[in-house]
Scaffold this active site. Structure first.
Site, PDB file in Angstrom:
ATOM      1  N   ASN A  42       0.872  -1.175   0.000  1.00 13.63           N
ATOM      2  CA  ASN A  42       0.000   0.000   0.000  1.00 13.63           C
ATOM      3  C   ASN A  42       0.910   1.226   0.000  1.00 13.63           C
ATOM      4  O   ASN A  42       1.460   1.593   1.038  1.00 13.63           O
ATOM      5  CB  ASN A  42      -0.894  -0.024   1.248  1.00 13.63           C
ATOM      6  CG  ASN A  42      -1.746   1.232   1.373  1.00 13.63           C
ATOM      7  OD1 ASN A  42      -1.801   2.051   0.459  1.00 13.63           O
ATOM      8  ND2 ASN A  42      -2.407   1.385   2.519  1.00 13.63           N
ATOM      9  N   TRP A  43       1.070   1.809  -1.183  1.00  5.77           N
ATOM     10  CA  TRP A  43       1.996   2.946  -1.303  1.00  5.77           C
ATOM     11  C   TRP A  43       1.420   4.218  -0.703  1.00  5.77           C
ATOM     12  O   TRP A  43       2.122   5.237  -0.609  1.00  5.77           O
ATOM     13  CB  TRP A  43       2.356   3.179  -2.776  1.00  5.77           C
ATOM     14  CG  TRP A  43       3.352   2.205  -3.333  1.00  5.77           C
ATOM     15  CD1 TRP A  43       3.976   1.172  -2.662  1.00  5.77           C
ATOM     16  CD2 TRP A  43       3.867   2.170  -4.681  1.00  5.77           C
ATOM     17  NE1 TRP A  43       4.826   0.496  -3.516  1.00  5.77           N
ATOM     18  CE2 TRP A  43       4.782   1.085  -4.752  1.00  5.77           C
ATOM     19  CE3 TRP A  43       3.633   2.923  -5.822  1.00  5.77           C
ATOM     20  CZ2 TRP A  43       5.461   0.762  -5.934  1.00  5.77           C
ATOM     21  CZ3 TRP A  43       4.313   2.602  -6.993  1.00  5.77           C
ATOM     22  CH2 TRP A  43       5.224   1.533  -7.047  1.00  5.77           C
ATOM     23  N   LYS A  44       0.138   4.200  -0.363  1.00  6.93           N
ATOM     24  CA  LYS A  44      -0.516   5.408   0.175  1.00  6.93           C
ATOM     25  C   LYS A  44      -0.237   6.605  -0.751  1.00  6.93           C
ATOM     26  O   LYS A  44      -0.189   6.419  -1.966  1.00  6.93           O
ATOM     27  CB  LYS A  44      -0.073   5.650   1.628  1.00  6.93           C
ATOM     28  CG  LYS A  44      -0.295   4.400   2.492  1.00  6.93           C
ATOM     29  CD  LYS A  44      -0.209   4.652   3.963  1.00  6.93           C
ATOM     30  CE  LYS A  44      -0.432   3.342   4.718  1.00  6.93           C
ATOM     31  NZ  LYS A  44      -0.444   3.500   6.160  1.00  6.93           N
TER      32      LYS A  44
ATOM     33  N   HIS B  88      -9.787   1.022   4.515  1.00 10.84           N
ATOM     34  CA  HIS B  88      -8.544   1.279   5.257  1.00 10.84           C
ATOM     35  C   HIS B  88      -8.844   2.245   6.407  1.00 10.84           C
ATOM     36  O   HIS B  88      -9.664   3.160   6.258  1.00 10.84           O
ATOM     37  CB  HIS B  88      -7.483   1.863   4.327  1.00 10.84           C
ATOM     38  CG  HIS B  88      -6.130   1.910   4.968  1.00 10.84           C
ATOM     39  ND1 HIS B  88      -5.778   2.896   5.855  1.00 10.84           N
ATOM     40  CD2 HIS B  88      -5.072   1.071   4.885  1.00 10.84           C
ATOM     41  CE1 HIS B  88      -4.539   2.661   6.285  1.00 10.84           C
ATOM     42  NE2 HIS B  88      -4.099   1.567   5.707  1.00 10.84           N
TER      43      HIS B  88
ATOM     44  N   GLU C 223      -7.341   4.706   7.498  1.00 10.22           N
ATOM     45  CA  GLU C 223      -7.145   6.129   7.167  1.00 10.22           C
ATOM     46  C   GLU C 223      -8.349   6.689   6.411  1.00 10.22           C
ATOM     47  O   GLU C 223      -8.681   7.865   6.548  1.00 10.22           O
ATOM     48  CB  GLU C 223      -5.833   6.301   6.379  1.00 10.22           C
ATOM     49  CG  GLU C 223      -4.616   6.104   7.290  1.00 10.22           C
ATOM     50  CD  GLU C 223      -3.352   5.627   6.596  1.00 10.22           C
ATOM     51  OE1 GLU C 223      -3.279   5.653   5.358  1.00 10.22           O
ATOM     52  OE2 GLU C 223      -2.426   5.201   7.318  1.00 10.22           O
TER      53      GLU C 223
ATOM     54  N   GLU D 181      -5.746  -4.939  10.558  1.00  8.18           N
ATOM     55  CA  GLU D 181      -4.797  -3.850  10.756  1.00  8.18           C
ATOM     56  C   GLU D 181      -5.165  -3.067  12.013  1.00  8.18           C
ATOM     57  O   GLU D 181      -5.988  -2.130  11.946  1.00  8.18           O
ATOM     58  CB  GLU D 181      -4.815  -2.896   9.557  1.00  8.18           C
ATOM     59  CG  GLU D 181      -4.383  -3.538   8.257  1.00  8.18           C
ATOM     60  CD  GLU D 181      -3.752  -2.515   7.317  1.00  8.18           C
ATOM     61  OE1 GLU D 181      -2.648  -2.773   6.854  1.00  8.18           O
ATOM     62  OE2 GLU D 181      -4.354  -1.459   7.089  1.00  8.18           O
TER      63      GLU D 181
ATOM     64  N   GLY E  69       1.856   2.437  10.851  1.00  5.65           N
ATOM     65  CA  GLY E  69       2.789   3.546  10.709  1.00  5.65           C
ATOM     66  C   GLY E  69       3.457   3.971  11.999  1.00  5.65           C
ATOM     67  O   GLY E  69       4.082   5.027  12.053  1.00  5.65           O
TER      68      GLY E  69
ATOM     69  N   SER F  69       2.952  -1.817  10.552  1.00  7.27           N
ATOM     70  CA  SER F  69       4.393  -1.813  10.847  1.00  7.27           C
ATOM     71  C   SER F  69       5.076  -3.137  10.535  1.00  7.27           C
ATOM     72  O   SER F  69       5.998  -3.564  11.240  1.00  7.27           O
ATOM     73  CB  SER F  69       4.649  -1.390  12.304  1.00  7.27           C
ATOM     74  OG  SER F  69       4.183  -0.059  12.512  1.00  7.27           O
TER      75      SER F  69
ATOM     76  N   GLY G 250       2.644  -0.957   4.356  1.00  2.00           N
ATOM     77  CA  GLY G 250       2.747   0.440   3.965  1.00  2.00           C
ATOM     78  C   GLY G 250       4.202   0.863   3.839  1.00  2.00           C
ATOM     79  O   GLY G 250       4.838   0.663   2.803  1.00  2.00           O
ATOM     80  N   GLY G 251       4.748   1.434   4.891  1.00  2.00           N
ATOM     81  CA  GLY G 251       6.098   2.009   4.860  1.00  2.00           C
ATOM     82  C   GLY G 251       7.157   1.088   4.276  1.00  2.00           C
ATOM     83  O   GLY G 251       7.982   1.518   3.455  1.00  2.00           O
TER      84      GLY G 251
HETATM   85  P1  PGA Z   1       2.427   0.470   7.701  1.00  4.27           P
HETATM   86  O1  PGA Z   1       0.995   0.666   7.011  1.00  4.27           O
HETATM   87  O2  PGA Z   1       3.009  -0.822   7.164  1.00  4.27           O
HETATM   88  O3  PGA Z   1       3.212   1.660   7.278  1.00  4.27           O
HETATM   89  O4  PGA Z   1       2.197   0.403   9.173  1.00  4.27           O
HETATM   90  C1  PGA Z   1       0.146  -0.441   6.813  1.00  4.27           C
HETATM   91  C2  PGA Z   1      -1.161   0.013   6.236  1.00  4.27           C
HETATM   92  O5  PGA Z   1      -1.638   1.088   6.593  1.00  4.27           O
HETATM   93  O6  PGA Z   1      -1.757  -0.686   5.387  1.00  4.27           O
END
Ligand code: PGA
Length: 270
Positions: A9-11, A101, A103, A174, A180, A220, A241-242
């Site tokens: 997930n590149w956001k 998600h 977010e 999640e 994050g 994470s 994500g990250g």
């Molecule tokens: P993260 O994000 O790996 O940066 O914690 C995961 C996500 O939000 O899907």
């Protein structure tokens, strides 16, 4: 046996040239592994909307990884300024879409439309990656299963037993507090919720659907902790994500999911 799935997930990261470079690099590495007949997990990359269009441009004959979107509108077309529909995604070659998600739920109030988005995705041949997870307050209050159970009930309300039994569902656990933050859940805590999710799918759609549904952990994830999650019986992969932003680091995750010793010399880009 469920095929492991590693989803990036590149956001809201990477521009068009950066994404083009990374798509090309990733495809080069994955196709080399395929040519060497190495086992691969299913790999999905979810870039921001504009970069979805790179996929059919760069890989007109298909690629070793699948394309996913980070969201989709719940209607197929209409007067929805700024939105993107499921048919717009499938025509670009997207096979997956992240739905719900945290977010999106938090910043755009999308809790109420998650079920409609899941149904729309399935109707247009997109596999939804349905995100569920509790906040830190909810966890501390002992409400994790109540929160995740309610999110699942809403998300899966319009899913047919046939779609579920055909393995068309991916559910990502999640925990909001782990996203994050660098503070991943423990594998044991994630497994407990993944088991609960599988039981909920079984209760709603039957044992075959529960067996076919892939459940991911997200929050994470890095090459240092992924192995612990993959060792759990109900965790079939990760939503990342990250640690997905750097291609070399992401490939370490792919290799771990393939059961190969990861390239420990790769830079830790997460
Ligand atoms: P993260 O994000 O790996 O940066 O914690 C995961 C996500 O939000 O899907």
């Amino acid at each position: 046996m469920r095929t492991p799935l590693i989803a990036a997930n590149w956001k809201m990261h990477k521009t068009w040239p950066e994404a083009a470079t990374d798509f090309t690099a990733l495809e080069g590495e994955l196709s080399a592994r395929k040519a060497a007949q190495a086992a691969l997990p299913d790999v999905v990359v979810c870039p921001p909307y504009p970069m979805l269009a790179l996929y059919p441009l760069l890989f007109p004959g298909g690629a070793s990884f699948a394309l996913g979107a980070q969201n989709v509108h719940h209607e197929a077309s209409g007067a929805y300024t700024g939105e993107v529909s499921a048919p717009m995604l499938t025509v670009l070659g997207a096979a997956y879409v992240i739905v719900g998600h945290s977010e999106r739920r938090r910043d755009f109030g999308e809790d109420a439309v998650v079920g409609a988005k899941v149904a729309r995705a399935l109707e247009h041949d997109l596999t939804p990656i349905v995100c569920v997870g509790e906040t830190l307050d909810a966890r501390r209050a002992g409400e994790t299963e109540a929160v995740v159970g309610a999110q699942l009930a809403a998300a899966l309300a319009a899913v047919t037993p046939e779609a579920a039994a055909a393995g068309r569902l991916v559910i990502a656990y999640e925990p909001v507090w782990a996203i994050g933050t660098g503070e991943a859940a423990t594998p044991e805590a994630a497994q407990a919720v993944a088991r609960f999710i599988r039981a909920e799918v079984a209760e709603r759609f039957g044992a075959q659907a529960a067996e076919a549904t892939r459940i991911l952990y997200g929050g994470s994830v890095t090459a240092d902790n992924l192995g612990g999650f993959l060792a759990e019986p109900d965790i079939d992969g990760a939503l990342v994500g990250g640690a997905s932003l750097d291609v070399r680091h992401f490939l370490r995750l792919v290799d771990l999911a393939a059961g190969r010793p990861a390239d420990r010399t790769a830079h830790d880009g997460g």
